[in-house]
Enzyme design. Structure first.
Site, PDB file in Angstrom:
ATOM      1  N   ASN A   1     -12.721  -0.717  18.479  1.00 40.63           N
ATOM      2  CA  ASN A   1     -12.199  -0.487  19.834  1.00 40.63           C
ATOM      3  C   ASN A   1     -13.015   0.404  20.756  1.00 40.63           C
ATOM      4  OD1 ASN A   1      -9.646  -1.950  19.644  1.00 40.63           O
ATOM      5  ND2 ASN A   1      -9.206  -0.474  18.018  1.00 40.63           N
TER       6      ASN A   1
ATOM      7  N   ASN B   1      -9.449   6.637  10.772  1.00 37.06           N
ATOM      8  CA  ASN B   1      -9.205   8.062  10.522  1.00 37.06           C
ATOM      9  C   ASN B   1     -10.139   8.556   9.433  1.00 37.06           C
ATOM     10  OD1 ASN B   1      -7.249   9.001  12.330  1.00 37.06           O
ATOM     11  ND2 ASN B   1      -5.741   7.686  11.306  1.00 37.06           N
TER      12      ASN B   1
ATOM     13  N   HIS C   1     -12.926   2.459   0.693  1.00 43.42           N
ATOM     14  CA  HIS C   1     -12.904   1.426   1.744  1.00 43.42           C
ATOM     15  C   HIS C   1     -13.593   0.137   1.261  1.00 43.42           C
ATOM     16  CE1 HIS C   1     -12.822   4.711   5.115  1.00 43.42           C
ATOM     17  NE2 HIS C   1     -11.586   4.322   4.828  1.00 43.42           N
TER      18      HIS C   1
ATOM     19  N   GLU D   1      -7.825  -5.755   5.257  1.00 42.41           N
ATOM     20  CA  GLU D   1      -7.806  -5.461   3.826  1.00 42.41           C
ATOM     21  C   GLU D   1      -6.667  -6.202   3.126  1.00 42.41           C
ATOM     22  OE1 GLU D   1      -8.147  -1.576   5.542  1.00 42.41           O
ATOM     23  OE2 GLU D   1      -8.972  -0.849   3.648  1.00 42.41           O
TER      24      GLU D   1
ATOM     25  N   ASN E   1       0.877  -1.167   0.000  1.00 45.40           N
ATOM     26  CA  ASN E   1       0.000   0.000   0.000  1.00 45.40           C
ATOM     27  C   ASN E   1       0.914   1.217   0.000  1.00 45.40           C
ATOM     28  OD1 ASN E   1      -1.812   2.027   0.430  1.00 45.40           O
ATOM     29  ND2 ASN E   1      -2.646   1.194   2.343  1.00 45.40           N
TER      30      ASN E   1
ATOM     31  N   ARG F   1      -2.625  -2.229  -3.305  1.00 42.66           N
ATOM     32  CA  ARG F   1      -3.868  -1.504  -3.042  1.00 42.66           C
ATOM     33  C   ARG F   1      -3.851  -0.257  -3.919  1.00 42.66           C
ATOM     34  NH1 ARG F   1      -5.041   2.994   1.088  1.00 42.66           N
ATOM     35  NH2 ARG F   1      -7.295   3.182   0.877  1.00 42.66           N
TER      36      ARG F   1
ATOM     37  N   ARG G   1     -11.464  15.235   8.226  1.00 40.72           N
ATOM     38  CA  ARG G   1     -12.310  15.675   7.107  1.00 40.72           C
ATOM     39  C   ARG G   1     -13.703  16.003   7.636  1.00 40.72           C
ATOM     40  NH1 ARG G   1     -11.046  10.423   4.118  1.00 40.72           N
ATOM     41  NH2 ARG G   1      -8.937  10.754   3.348  1.00 40.72           N
TER      42      ARG G   1
ATOM     43  N   LEU H   1     -15.019   2.783  10.645  1.00 37.54           N
ATOM     44  CA  LEU H   1     -14.683   4.009  11.380  1.00 37.54           C
ATOM     45  C   LEU H   1     -13.213   3.984  11.784  1.00 37.54           C
ATOM     46  CD1 LEU H   1     -17.850   4.021  13.723  1.00 37.54           C
ATOM     47  CD2 LEU H   1     -17.621   4.951  11.408  1.00 37.54           C
TER      48      LEU H   1
ATOM     49  N   GLY I   1     -14.308   1.700  15.258  1.00 41.40           N
ATOM     50  CA  GLY I   1     -15.397   0.720  15.301  1.00 41.40           C
ATOM     51  C   GLY I   1     -15.014  -0.545  16.054  1.00 41.40           C
TER      52      GLY I   1
END
Ligand code: ADP
Length: 412
Positions: free
Chosen positions: A345, A220, A189, A395, A21, A100, A250, A218, A343
């Protein structure tokens, strides 16, 4: 590497795939067995193109960092990685490189063997993803030099969302902007949403093709996707990853009129606006403190920090609203998935989101919610609720699996 160069099925060795990536100043890598997801080695080359450039390699729970020699570029980082792989006798196990790639536009709904034509089209798509696609091409070129005999595969972040229907991808803009300039929703995503949907299907003991799910990635960056009969039918991110729910830095959806106001009346240049909306907004902008959810939760719970509380409250409300809006895309719903660093944690955030989704018959079991963190997965809903699944995303495993599958298919 062309399709013709691949050999017979038996000779395609898919022992391990090196997943890359590549960002403009970093390369994340992971050597992974596609069949099992076992990670043989992983790491990160960071601060490339600067004197602080370093590479960290993790293997068997141990971490080693090396300062990169002069040049500090992607090529140097990969040559250090190759050297380490050679010393560990792992190069012989690598059957392909899986890259990726963030933007595949409308061309790519499947993993694709990288040829000169594919590189050209990734390059043309750079106008839709100026920060990502050029960096991926640098990684592809560097890998072609470092691993010249290995096939390179591109797995696109947008691919899973190519199934979304026209009504969900067309903006309320003149249609010519879509026809002539490809301005539409693409979504991102995708690899993560696909992975967690597949895992959810296993947990629900149903074929993926019969699953109807809403998935909230969920991290960054944050996005919500609605999956109907196993396929993405709508997603919150748009032509760029800027659209949708509020994120770390963002802003997500805003009134477009704010941009004109910033430029016409408040002295912002377009470059300033770009920076403001992408790097200075979201959790960071509202809290004035941090984009990191852990910092904000601590500030809220320990110091009663008013703006941290506001930032987290807005964040959760907007995610709940996005999830609820997707009831317009479904006639049945099997469950909700939480994934990504937040999401997976943050039990506080999950609880805050789900308590606003009572009308969709979601409620959390507080004990299970507290217990399901730090890599644990499972259903955290009460018995009377629809399923709320926490699933750790992977991923890299999808990229390895899809690269191996493509090579096997091409060799048939
Ligand atoms: P990226 O999108 O860069 O891959 P991640 O998926 O790693 O990001 O998610 C990063 C986010 O996850 C950060 O906001 C971080 O604060 C949050 N996070 C990680 N661990 C926890 C935790 N234990 N509690 C709350 N938030 C967490």
């Amino acid at each position: 590497m062309t399709q013709q160069k691949l050999q017979s099925k038996d000779s395609v060795n898919t022992d391990a795939i090196l997943v890359i990536n590549c960002g403009s100043s970093s390369i994340k890598f992971c050597l992974i067995k596609p069949a099992t997801g076992e990670t043989l080695l992983s790491g990160l080359a960071e601060c490339l193109l600067s004197p602080e450039a370093k590479i960290t390699i993790k293997r068997d729970g141990e971490k080693q960092s090396y300062k990169l020699p002069d040049a500090f570029d992607h090529q140097t980082a990969l040559s250090v990685l190759v050297e380490q792989l050679q010393q560990l006798n792992l190069v012989k196990d690598i059957s392909a490189i899986g890259h990726r790639v963030v933007h595949g536009g409308e061309h790519y709904s499947q993993p694709t063997l990288i040829t000169t034509e594919v590189e050209q089209s990734i390059s043309q798509l750079a106008k839709l993803a100026p920060l990502h696609n050029p960096a991926h091409l640098i990684g592809i070129k560097a890998c072609q030099e470092a691993f010249e005999n290995l096939p390179q595969v591109a797995v696109f972040d947008t691919a899973f969302h190519q199934s979304i229907p026209e009504k969900a991808y067309i903006y309320g803009l003149p249609y010519s902007l879509y026809k002539d300039h490809a301005i539409r929703r693409y979504g991102f995503h995708g690899t993560s949403h696909y992975f967690v949907a597949k895992q959810a299907a296993k947990q629900l003991k149903k074929p993926l093709a019969q699953c109807n799910l809403i998935s909230a990635h969920l991290g960054n960056g944050c996005s919500v996707t609605v999956i109907k009969n196993g396929e993405s039918v709508d997603t919150s991110m748009g032509m760029t990853p800027g659209e949708g729910v509020m994120m770390g830095t963002r802003c997500g959806d805003i009134d477009a009129g704010i941009i004109f106001h910033l430029v016409d009346n408040l002295g912002y240049s377009i470059a300033d606006v770009n920076k403001l909306l992408n790097k200075e907004s979201g959790l960071l902008g509202v809290s004035g403190l941090s984009n990191d959810c852990r910092t904000l939760e601590n500030a809220m719970l320990e110091d009663n920090h008013v703006q941290a509380t506001l930032a987290l409250t807005v964040f959760c409300y907007r995610i709940a609203k996005s999830i609820a809006s997707y009831s317009a895309s479904l006639t049945q719903l099997d469950g909700l998935i939480f994934t990504g660093g937040i999401g997976e944690n943050s039990s506080w955030i999950r609880a805050e989101i789900v308590k606003q989704l009572g009308l969709l018959n979601f409620s959390l079991d507080e004990e299970k919610n507290q217990a399901t963190r730090f890599g644990a997965s499972g259903n955290i809903a009460t018995k009377s609720s629809r399923a709320c699944l926490v699933i750790a995303t992977n991923e890299e495993w999808v990229i390895a699996e899809q690269s191996a599958q493509l090579l096997t298919n091409l060799a048939k």
